[in-house]
Structure formats: structure tokens, C-alpha cells
Motif scaffolding. Structure first.
Motif, short mmCIF file in Angstrom:
data_model
loop_
_atom_site.label_atom_id
_atom_site.label_comp_id
_atom_site.label_asym_id
_atom_site.label_seq_id
_atom_site.Cartn_x
_atom_site.Cartn_y
_atom_site.Cartn_z
N PHE A 34 0.83 -1.20 0.00
CA PHE A 34 0.00 0.00 0.00
C PHE A 34 0.87 1.26 0.00
O PHE A 34 0.64 2.17 -0.79
N PHE A 35 1.86 1.30 0.87
CA PHE A 35 2.73 2.46 0.94
C PHE A 35 3.58 2.60 -0.33
O PHE A 35 3.88 3.71 -0.77
N MET A 36 3.93 1.49 -0.95
CA MET A 36 4.68 1.54 -2.20
C MET A 36 3.80 2.11 -3.33
O MET A 36 4.27 2.91 -4.13
N GLY A 37 2.54 1.70 -3.36
CA GLY A 37 1.63 2.25 -4.34
C GLY A 37 1.43 3.75 -4.15
O GLY A 37 1.41 4.51 -5.11
N ALA A 38 1.31 4.17 -2.89
CA ALA A 38 1.18 5.60 -2.61
C ALA A 38 2.44 6.35 -3.02
O ALA A 38 2.37 7.47 -3.54
N MET A 39 3.60 5.73 -2.81
CA MET A 39 4.86 6.36 -3.18
C MET A 39 4.94 6.54 -4.70
O MET A 39 5.32 7.60 -5.19
N PHE A 40 4.57 5.51 -5.46
CA PHE A 40 4.58 5.63 -6.92
C PHE A 40 3.56 6.66 -7.40
O PHE A 40 3.81 7.37 -8.39
N LEU A 41 2.42 6.76 -6.73
CA LEU A 41 1.43 7.76 -7.10
C LEU A 41 1.97 9.18 -6.89
O LEU A 41 1.84 10.04 -7.76
N VAL A 42 2.61 9.41 -5.76
CA VAL A 42 3.20 10.72 -5.48
C VAL A 42 4.32 11.01 -6.48
O VAL A 42 4.45 12.15 -6.97
N MET A 43 5.12 10.00 -6.79
CA MET A 43 6.19 10.20 -7.78
C MET A 43 5.61 10.53 -9.15
O MET A 43 6.15 11.39 -9.87
N ASN A 59 4.44 5.95 -13.93
CA ASN A 59 4.42 5.78 -12.47
C ASN A 59 3.01 5.62 -11.95
O ASN A 59 2.77 4.84 -11.02
N ILE A 60 2.06 6.32 -12.52
CA ILE A 60 0.68 6.18 -12.08
C ILE A 60 0.13 4.81 -12.45
O ILE A 60 -0.58 4.18 -11.66
N PHE A 61 0.49 4.28 -13.62
CA PHE A 61 0.07 2.92 -13.99
C PHE A 61 0.70 1.88 -13.06
O PHE A 61 0.04 0.92 -12.66
N VAL A 62 1.95 2.08 -12.71
CA VAL A 62 2.60 1.17 -11.75
C VAL A 62 1.90 1.25 -10.41
O VAL A 62 1.67 0.23 -9.75
N SER A 63 1.51 2.45 -10.00
CA SER A 63 0.78 2.64 -8.75
C SER A 63 -0.54 1.88 -8.76
O SER A 63 -0.90 1.22 -7.78
N ILE A 64 -1.27 1.97 -9.85
CA ILE A 64 -2.54 1.25 -9.97
C ILE A 64 -2.32 -0.25 -9.87
O ILE A 64 -3.07 -0.96 -9.19
N PHE A 65 -1.27 -0.74 -10.53
CA PHE A 65 -0.97 -2.18 -10.45
C PHE A 65 -0.61 -2.59 -9.03
O PHE A 65 -1.07 -3.63 -8.55
N VAL A 66 0.18 -1.79 -8.34
CA VAL A 66 0.58 -2.13 -6.96
C VAL A 66 -0.64 -2.09 -6.04
O VAL A 66 -0.78 -2.95 -5.16
N PHE A 67 -1.54 -1.13 -6.24
CA PHE A 67 -2.76 -1.11 -5.43
C PHE A 67 -3.63 -2.33 -5.71
O PHE A 67 -4.26 -2.88 -4.81
N TYR A 68 -3.66 -2.78 -6.96
CA TYR A 68 -4.40 -4.00 -7.30
C TYR A 68 -3.81 -5.21 -6.57
O TYR A 68 -4.54 -6.02 -6.00
N VAL A 69 -2.48 -5.31 -6.57
CA VAL A 69 -1.82 -6.43 -5.88
C VAL A 69 -2.10 -6.34 -4.38
O VAL A 69 -2.32 -7.35 -3.72
N PHE A 70 -2.09 -5.11 -3.83
CA PHE A 70 -2.39 -4.91 -2.42
C PHE A 70 -3.79 -5.42 -2.09
O PHE A 70 -3.98 -6.17 -1.11
N LEU A 71 -4.78 -5.04 -2.88
CA LEU A 71 -6.15 -5.49 -2.62
C LEU A 71 -6.29 -6.99 -2.79
O LEU A 71 -6.98 -7.65 -2.02
N GLU A 72 -5.62 -7.52 -3.80
CA GLU A 72 -5.66 -8.98 -4.03
C GLU A 72 -5.08 -9.73 -2.83
O GLU A 72 -5.66 -10.70 -2.36
#
Length: 77
Positions: A34-43, A59-72
Motif C-alpha cells: 500500500f505504501f509503495m503504491g502511494a509512493m509511486f502515485l506521489v512520484m 508511475n501512475i500505472f505502476v501505482s494502480i498495479f501495486v494497489f491492485y496487488v495490495f487489494l488482491e
């Protein structure tokens, strides 16, 4: 402001990753994601503000993917 937030998020991610690596406790991985996704979103937002749109959108697409993995990971456990 974005630079401070990026540094705080990256320190949080490194701390959680280091703790999980040293202790062998893998229960905190979803929160690290979650924090990694937030970091990529801010970046991504910072890159777009600096007129580097291609890298910002990536970076925003990577953030979306990391948030998806987080929820999964959160929903399957």
C-alpha cells in the motif's frame, strides 16, 4: 510538499521491507505494498508537475498495479 511525502513513504516502505526480511514475518507485506503504491502515485504526480508526462503516467500505472496487488493480497488472506 511532494518531495517530503515521497521521502516519508520511501522510508516507511524500506522499514517495513527490512523488518520483514530480518524477522521472516511476512504479515506486513500488504501494508508495504500500500505504501509503495502511494509512493509511486506521489512520484507520478511530481513527474507530471515537472512536465515529464510520459514518466509520470508510467508511475501512475505502476501505482494502480501495486494497489491492485495490495487489494488482491488483502482479500485473499
Amino acid at each position: 510538499m511532494l518531495k517530503i511525502l515521497r521521502v516519508v513513504l520511501s522510508i516507511t516502505v524500506l522499514t517495513l521491507a527490512g523488518y520483514g526480511l530480518i524477522s521472516g514475518n511476512h504479515e506486513l507485506i500488504p501494508y508495504m505494498m500500500f505504501f509503495m503504491g502511494a509512493m509511486f502515485l506521489v512520484m507520478g504526480i511530481a513527474e507530471i508537475k515537472e512536465m515529464r508526462k510520459r514518466m509520470g503516467i508510467f508511475n501512475i500505472f505502476v501505482s494502480i498495479f501495486v494497489f491492485y496487488v495490495f487489494l488482491e493480497k488483502l482479500l485473499l488472506n
